[in-house]
Write a protein that holds these residues in place. Structure first.
Motif, PDB file in Angstrom:
ATOM      1  N   VAL A 201       0.838  -1.198   0.000  1.00 20.49           N
ATOM      2  CA  VAL A 201       0.000   0.000   0.000  1.00 20.49           C
ATOM      3  C   VAL A 201       0.872   1.246   0.000  1.00 20.49           C
ATOM      4  O   VAL A 201       0.628   2.194  -0.753  1.00 20.49           O
ATOM      5  CB  VAL A 201      -0.976  -0.002   1.199  1.00 20.49           C
ATOM      6  CG1 VAL A 201      -1.663   1.342   1.355  1.00 20.49           C
ATOM      7  CG2 VAL A 201      -2.001  -1.119   1.046  1.00 20.49           C
ATOM      8  N   ARG A 202       1.903   1.248   0.823  1.00 22.40           N
ATOM      9  CA  ARG A 202       2.820   2.397   0.864  1.00 22.40           C
ATOM     10  C   ARG A 202       3.442   2.643  -0.508  1.00 22.40           C
ATOM     11  O   ARG A 202       3.540   3.786  -0.958  1.00 22.40           O
ATOM     12  CB  ARG A 202       3.901   2.158   1.905  1.00 22.40           C
ATOM     13  CG  ARG A 202       4.869   3.297   2.019  1.00 22.40           C
ATOM     14  CD  ARG A 202       5.979   2.980   2.998  1.00 22.40           C
ATOM     15  NE  ARG A 202       6.943   4.033   2.978  1.00 22.40           N
ATOM     16  CZ  ARG A 202       7.400   4.639   4.053  1.00 22.40           C
ATOM     17  NH1 ARG A 202       6.998   4.263   5.243  1.00 22.40           N
ATOM     18  NH2 ARG A 202       8.281   5.603   3.940  1.00 22.40           N
ATOM     19  N   LYS A 203       3.844   1.587  -1.182  1.00 21.26           N
ATOM     20  CA  LYS A 203       4.438   1.713  -2.520  1.00 21.26           C
ATOM     21  C   LYS A 203       3.422   2.312  -3.502  1.00 21.26           C
ATOM     22  O   LYS A 203       3.780   3.162  -4.325  1.00 21.26           O
ATOM     23  CB  LYS A 203       4.909   0.330  -3.001  1.00 21.26           C
ATOM     24  CG  LYS A 203       5.572   0.326  -4.345  1.00 21.26           C
ATOM     25  CD  LYS A 203       6.993   0.780  -4.234  1.00 21.26           C
ATOM     26  CE  LYS A 203       7.677   0.524  -5.575  1.00 21.26           C
ATOM     27  NZ  LYS A 203       8.743   1.447  -5.814  1.00 21.26           N
ATOM     28  N   LEU A 204       2.178   1.876  -3.409  1.00 13.25           N
ATOM     29  CA  LEU A 204       1.130   2.445  -4.264  1.00 13.25           C
ATOM     30  C   LEU A 204       1.016   3.946  -4.039  1.00 13.25           C
ATOM     31  O   LEU A 204       0.922   4.726  -4.987  1.00 13.25           O
ATOM     32  CB  LEU A 204      -0.219   1.784  -3.985  1.00 13.25           C
ATOM     33  CG  LEU A 204      -0.378   0.321  -4.342  1.00 13.25           C
ATOM     34  CD1 LEU A 204      -1.745  -0.191  -3.879  1.00 13.25           C
ATOM     35  CD2 LEU A 204      -0.210   0.108  -5.830  1.00 13.25           C
ATOM     36  N   PHE A 205       1.016   4.369  -2.775  1.00  8.93           N
ATOM     37  CA  PHE A 205       0.908   5.793  -2.463  1.00  8.93           C
ATOM     38  C   PHE A 205       2.132   6.562  -2.947  1.00  8.93           C
ATOM     39  O   PHE A 205       2.003   7.689  -3.426  1.00  8.93           O
ATOM     40  CB  PHE A 205       0.709   6.007  -0.969  1.00  8.93           C
ATOM     41  CG  PHE A 205      -0.648   5.569  -0.462  1.00  8.93           C
ATOM     42  CD1 PHE A 205      -1.719   5.385  -1.318  1.00  8.93           C
ATOM     43  CD2 PHE A 205      -0.852   5.346   0.884  1.00  8.93           C
ATOM     44  CE1 PHE A 205      -2.967   4.984  -0.853  1.00  8.93           C
ATOM     45  CE2 PHE A 205      -2.089   4.961   1.371  1.00  8.93           C
ATOM     46  CZ  PHE A 205      -3.147   4.778   0.493  1.00  8.93           C
ATOM     47  N   GLU A 206       3.299   5.972  -2.842  1.00  7.27           N
ATOM     48  CA  GLU A 206       4.509   6.636  -3.337  1.00  7.27           C
ATOM     49  C   GLU A 206       4.448   6.814  -4.845  1.00  7.27           C
ATOM     50  O   GLU A 206       4.892   7.837  -5.377  1.00  7.27           O
ATOM     51  CB  GLU A 206       5.751   5.843  -2.927  1.00  7.27           C
ATOM     52  CG  GLU A 206       6.054   5.951  -1.446  1.00  7.27           C
ATOM     53  CD  GLU A 206       7.167   5.036  -0.985  1.00  7.27           C
ATOM     54  OE1 GLU A 206       7.695   4.237  -1.792  1.00  7.27           O
ATOM     55  OE2 GLU A 206       7.510   5.114   0.216  1.00  7.27           O
ATOM     56  N   ASN A 207       3.888   5.843  -5.541  1.00  9.52           N
ATOM     57  CA  ASN A 207       3.760   5.956  -6.994  1.00  9.52           C
ATOM     58  C   ASN A 207       2.753   7.034  -7.392  1.00  9.52           C
ATOM     59  O   ASN A 207       2.913   7.678  -8.436  1.00  9.52           O
ATOM     60  CB  ASN A 207       3.372   4.612  -7.608  1.00  9.52           C
ATOM     61  CG  ASN A 207       4.505   3.618  -7.563  1.00  9.52           C
ATOM     62  OD1 ASN A 207       5.681   3.986  -7.473  1.00  9.52           O
ATOM     63  ND2 ASN A 207       4.177   2.346  -7.595  1.00  9.52           N
TER      64      ASN A 207
ATOM     65  N   ILE B 240      -6.978   0.825 -12.902  1.00  9.80           N
ATOM     66  CA  ILE B 240      -5.986   0.397 -11.908  1.00  9.80           C
ATOM     67  C   ILE B 240      -5.468   1.604 -11.144  1.00  9.80           C
ATOM     68  O   ILE B 240      -5.448   1.623  -9.917  1.00  9.80           O
ATOM     69  CB  ILE B 240      -4.834  -0.392 -12.567  1.00  9.80           C
ATOM     70  CG1 ILE B 240      -5.362  -1.700 -13.140  1.00  9.80           C
ATOM     71  CG2 ILE B 240      -3.702  -0.642 -11.578  1.00  9.80           C
ATOM     72  CD1 ILE B 240      -4.405  -2.418 -14.053  1.00  9.80           C
ATOM     73  N   ASP B 241      -5.077   2.656 -11.878  1.00  8.34           N
ATOM     74  CA  ASP B 241      -4.590   3.869 -11.218  1.00  8.34           C
ATOM     75  C   ASP B 241      -5.691   4.536 -10.411  1.00  8.34           C
ATOM     76  O   ASP B 241      -5.442   5.083  -9.338  1.00  8.34           O
ATOM     77  CB  ASP B 241      -4.033   4.851 -12.252  1.00  8.34           C
ATOM     78  CG  ASP B 241      -2.779   4.327 -12.929  1.00  8.34           C
ATOM     79  OD1 ASP B 241      -2.063   3.517 -12.301  1.00  8.34           O
ATOM     80  OD2 ASP B 241      -2.519   4.719 -14.072  1.00  8.34           O
ATOM     81  N   LEU B 242      -6.922   4.497 -10.913  1.00  5.30           N
ATOM     82  CA  LEU B 242      -8.031   5.104 -10.193  1.00  5.30           C
ATOM     83  C   LEU B 242      -8.328   4.355  -8.895  1.00  5.30           C
ATOM     84  O   LEU B 242      -8.702   4.957  -7.893  1.00  5.30           O
ATOM     85  CB  LEU B 242      -9.273   5.162 -11.072  1.00  5.30           C
ATOM     86  CG  LEU B 242      -9.166   6.109 -12.268  1.00  5.30           C
ATOM     87  CD1 LEU B 242     -10.389   5.976 -13.158  1.00  5.30           C
ATOM     88  CD2 LEU B 242      -8.979   7.537 -11.820  1.00  5.30           C
ATOM     89  N   LYS B 243      -8.129   3.056  -8.903  1.00  6.32           N
ATOM     90  CA  LYS B 243      -8.331   2.275  -7.680  1.00  6.32           C
ATOM     91  C   LYS B 243      -7.324   2.694  -6.616  1.00  6.32           C
ATOM     92  O   LYS B 243      -7.640   2.721  -5.430  1.00  6.32           O
ATOM     93  CB  LYS B 243      -8.226   0.782  -7.971  1.00  6.32           C
ATOM     94  CG  LYS B 243      -9.422   0.244  -8.734  1.00  6.32           C
ATOM     95  CD  LYS B 243      -9.252  -1.227  -9.067  1.00  6.32           C
ATOM     96  CE  LYS B 243     -10.427  -1.727  -9.878  1.00  6.32           C
ATOM     97  NZ  LYS B 243     -10.252  -3.124 -10.294  1.00  6.32           N
ATOM     98  N   HIS B 244      -6.125   3.061  -7.044  1.00  3.25           N
ATOM     99  CA  HIS B 244      -5.124   3.523  -6.094  1.00  3.25           C
ATOM    100  C   HIS B 244      -5.561   4.852  -5.464  1.00  3.25           C
ATOM    101  O   HIS B 244      -5.377   5.059  -4.264  1.00  3.25           O
ATOM    102  CB  HIS B 244      -3.765   3.674  -6.762  1.00  3.25           C
ATOM    103  CG  HIS B 244      -3.246   2.391  -7.323  1.00  3.25           C
ATOM    104  ND1 HIS B 244      -2.197   2.340  -8.205  1.00  3.25           N
ATOM    105  CD2 HIS B 244      -3.634   1.106  -7.148  1.00  3.25           C
ATOM    106  CE1 HIS B 244      -1.960   1.077  -8.537  1.00  3.25           C
ATOM    107  NE2 HIS B 244      -2.820   0.320  -7.899  1.00  3.25           N
TER     108      HIS B 244
END
Length: 132
Positions: free
Chosen positions: A6-12, A91-95
């Motif tokens: 999850v942290r990696k998703l937020f960093e991206n 996919i990006d919107l789900k993040h």
């Protein structure tokens, strides 16, 4: 391990170039009319907020779908088609939806602890959806 993902998703997300603008915040049939030329007009901007455009309204519709009160699959696809957004782009919107869910949970913990449990349950639903 899941929190690291999850942290990696937020960093991206930080790396993405976003545009900000006004999102309606309550897109539904009850807030629309169609004029004589067939143009759809949005009414009742009382829930509007500045957010990432058009992502803010899309993730709001995704949240409604998850909660079982939103547009059906065909209606949602038509909405995405109107913006030229493919299912792959979801996919990006789900993040972003996950980020919003965590933000709302943080708000509930700070400002309205009695709502923390339902917000936490929604975060879990979104995490489960993304991590599959």
């Amino acid at each position: 391990m899941e929190s690291q993902r999850v942290r990696k998703l937020f960093e991206n997300i930080k790396k993405e170039p976003f545009r900000f603008g006004l999102n309606h915040g309550d897109i539904s049939l009850k807030n629309t009319i169609v004029n004589q030329e067939g143009k759809v007009i949005l009414l009742d901007w009382g829930s509007a907020e500045v957010s990432v455009v058009p992502h803010g309204d899309i993730i709001q519709l995704m949240q409604c779908q998850i909660q079982g009160v939103g547009p059906n699959i065909d209606e949602f696809k038509a909405f995405l088609d109107g913006y030229g957004i493919s299912e792959k782009d979801l996919i990006d919107l789900k993040h972003l939806l996950l980020l919003r869910a965590f933000d709302k949970l943080r708000w509930a913990i700070d400002r309205s602890p009695n709502l923390s449990e339902p917000f936490a349950a929604f975060v879990k639903q979104v995490v489960d959806m993304i991590m599959d």
